[in-house]
Write a protein that holds these residues in place. Structure first.
Motif, PDB file in Angstrom:
ATOM      1  N   ASP A   1       0.832  -1.206   0.000  1.00  0.00           N
ATOM      2  CA  ASP A   1       0.000   0.000   0.000  1.00  0.00           C
ATOM      3  C   ASP A   1       0.864   1.252   0.000  1.00  0.00           C
ATOM      4  O   ASP A   1       0.560   2.229  -0.695  1.00  0.00           O
ATOM      5  CB  ASP A   1      -0.933   0.012   1.209  1.00  0.00           C
ATOM      6  N   GLU A   2       1.941   1.227   0.786  1.00  0.00           N
ATOM      7  CA  GLU A   2       2.844   2.370   0.832  1.00  0.00           C
ATOM      8  C   GLU A   2       3.484   2.618  -0.535  1.00  0.00           C
ATOM      9  O   GLU A   2       3.544   3.760  -1.005  1.00  0.00           O
ATOM     10  CB  GLU A   2       3.936   2.105   1.870  1.00  0.00           C
TER      11      GLU A   2
ATOM     12  N   ARG B   1       2.297   1.658  -3.477  1.00  0.00           N
ATOM     13  CA  ARG B   1       1.240   2.106  -4.396  1.00  0.00           C
ATOM     14  C   ARG B   1       0.945   3.588  -4.230  1.00  0.00           C
ATOM     15  O   ARG B   1       0.781   4.314  -5.205  1.00  0.00           O
ATOM     16  CB  ARG B   1      -0.034   1.294  -4.166  1.00  0.00           C
ATOM     17  N   ARG B   2       0.849   4.036  -2.964  1.00  0.00           N
ATOM     18  CA  ARG B   2       0.578   5.458  -2.725  1.00  0.00           C
ATOM     19  C   ARG B   2       1.716   6.329  -3.237  1.00  0.00           C
ATOM     20  O   ARG B   2       1.487   7.372  -3.833  1.00  0.00           O
ATOM     21  CB  ARG B   2       0.357   5.705  -1.225  1.00  0.00           C
ATOM     22  N   ARG B   3       2.946   5.896  -3.007  1.00  0.00           N
ATOM     23  CA  ARG B   3       4.100   6.682  -3.450  1.00  0.00           C
ATOM     24  C   ARG B   3       4.136   6.780  -4.969  1.00  0.00           C
ATOM     25  O   ARG B   3       4.339   7.855  -5.535  1.00  0.00           O
ATOM     26  CB  ARG B   3       5.395   6.058  -2.936  1.00  0.00           C
TER      27      ARG B   3
ATOM     28  N   ALA C   1       1.584   6.403  -7.070  1.00  0.00           N
ATOM     29  CA  ALA C   1       0.442   7.212  -7.522  1.00  0.00           C
ATOM     30  C   ALA C   1       0.729   8.688  -7.307  1.00  0.00           C
ATOM     31  O   ALA C   1       0.402   9.522  -8.163  1.00  0.00           O
ATOM     32  CB  ALA C   1      -0.822   6.799  -6.773  1.00  0.00           C
ATOM     33  N   PHE C   2       1.360   9.035  -6.188  1.00  0.00           N
ATOM     34  CA  PHE C   2       1.691  10.430  -5.926  1.00  0.00           C
ATOM     35  C   PHE C   2       2.692  10.946  -6.950  1.00  0.00           C
ATOM     36  O   PHE C   2       2.563  12.068  -7.443  1.00  0.00           O
ATOM     37  CB  PHE C   2       2.268  10.577  -4.513  1.00  0.00           C
TER      38      PHE C   2
ATOM     39  N   PRO D   1      -0.406  15.204  -5.691  1.00  0.00           N
ATOM     40  CA  PRO D   1      -1.194  15.020  -4.470  1.00  0.00           C
ATOM     41  C   PRO D   1      -2.689  14.958  -4.764  1.00  0.00           C
ATOM     42  O   PRO D   1      -3.177  15.534  -5.731  1.00  0.00           O
ATOM     43  CB  PRO D   1      -0.846  16.238  -3.627  1.00  0.00           C
ATOM     44  N   ASP D   2      -3.395  14.258  -3.916  1.00  0.00           N
ATOM     45  CA  ASP D   2      -4.850  14.143  -4.029  1.00  0.00           C
ATOM     46  C   ASP D   2      -5.468  15.460  -3.565  1.00  0.00           C
ATOM     47  O   ASP D   2      -5.269  15.875  -2.430  1.00  0.00           O
ATOM     48  CB  ASP D   2      -5.344  12.991  -3.150  1.00  0.00           C
TER      49      ASP D   2
ATOM     50  N   THR E   1      -7.344  15.596  -0.209  1.00  0.00           N
ATOM     51  CA  THR E   1      -6.638  15.501   1.060  1.00  0.00           C
ATOM     52  C   THR E   1      -5.571  16.562   1.217  1.00  0.00           C
ATOM     53  O   THR E   1      -4.957  16.661   2.264  1.00  0.00           O
ATOM     54  CB  THR E   1      -5.976  14.115   1.194  1.00  0.00           C
TER      55      THR E   1
END
Length: 57
Positions: free
Chosen positions: A32-33, A35-37, A39-40, A45-46, A49
């Motif tokens: 998950d970490e 994937r988030r990195r 995607a960022f 940034p989203d 959020t």
């Protein structure tokens, strides 16, 4: 000597059982970490959020 070896064996079995339950969660958290990195890095940034920046005055 046999008693010490059996203690190590029992501790090893307990360690194996605990790891069998903990390692999948650790792997999932790491995935998950990553994937988030990624995607960022690809999308930025989203906006939902992100904290809006406050301009001057």
């Amino acid at each position: 000597m046999l008693q010490i070896a059996s203690y190590f064996f029992v501790i090893g079995i307990i360690w194996f059982v605990v790891d069998a339950f903990l390692i999948p969660g650790l792997v999932r958290a790491r995935q998950d970490e990553v994937r988030r990195r990624i995607a960022f890095e690809m999308l930025g940034p989203d906006p939902r959020t992100s904290v809006p920046s406050v301009g001057p005055g």
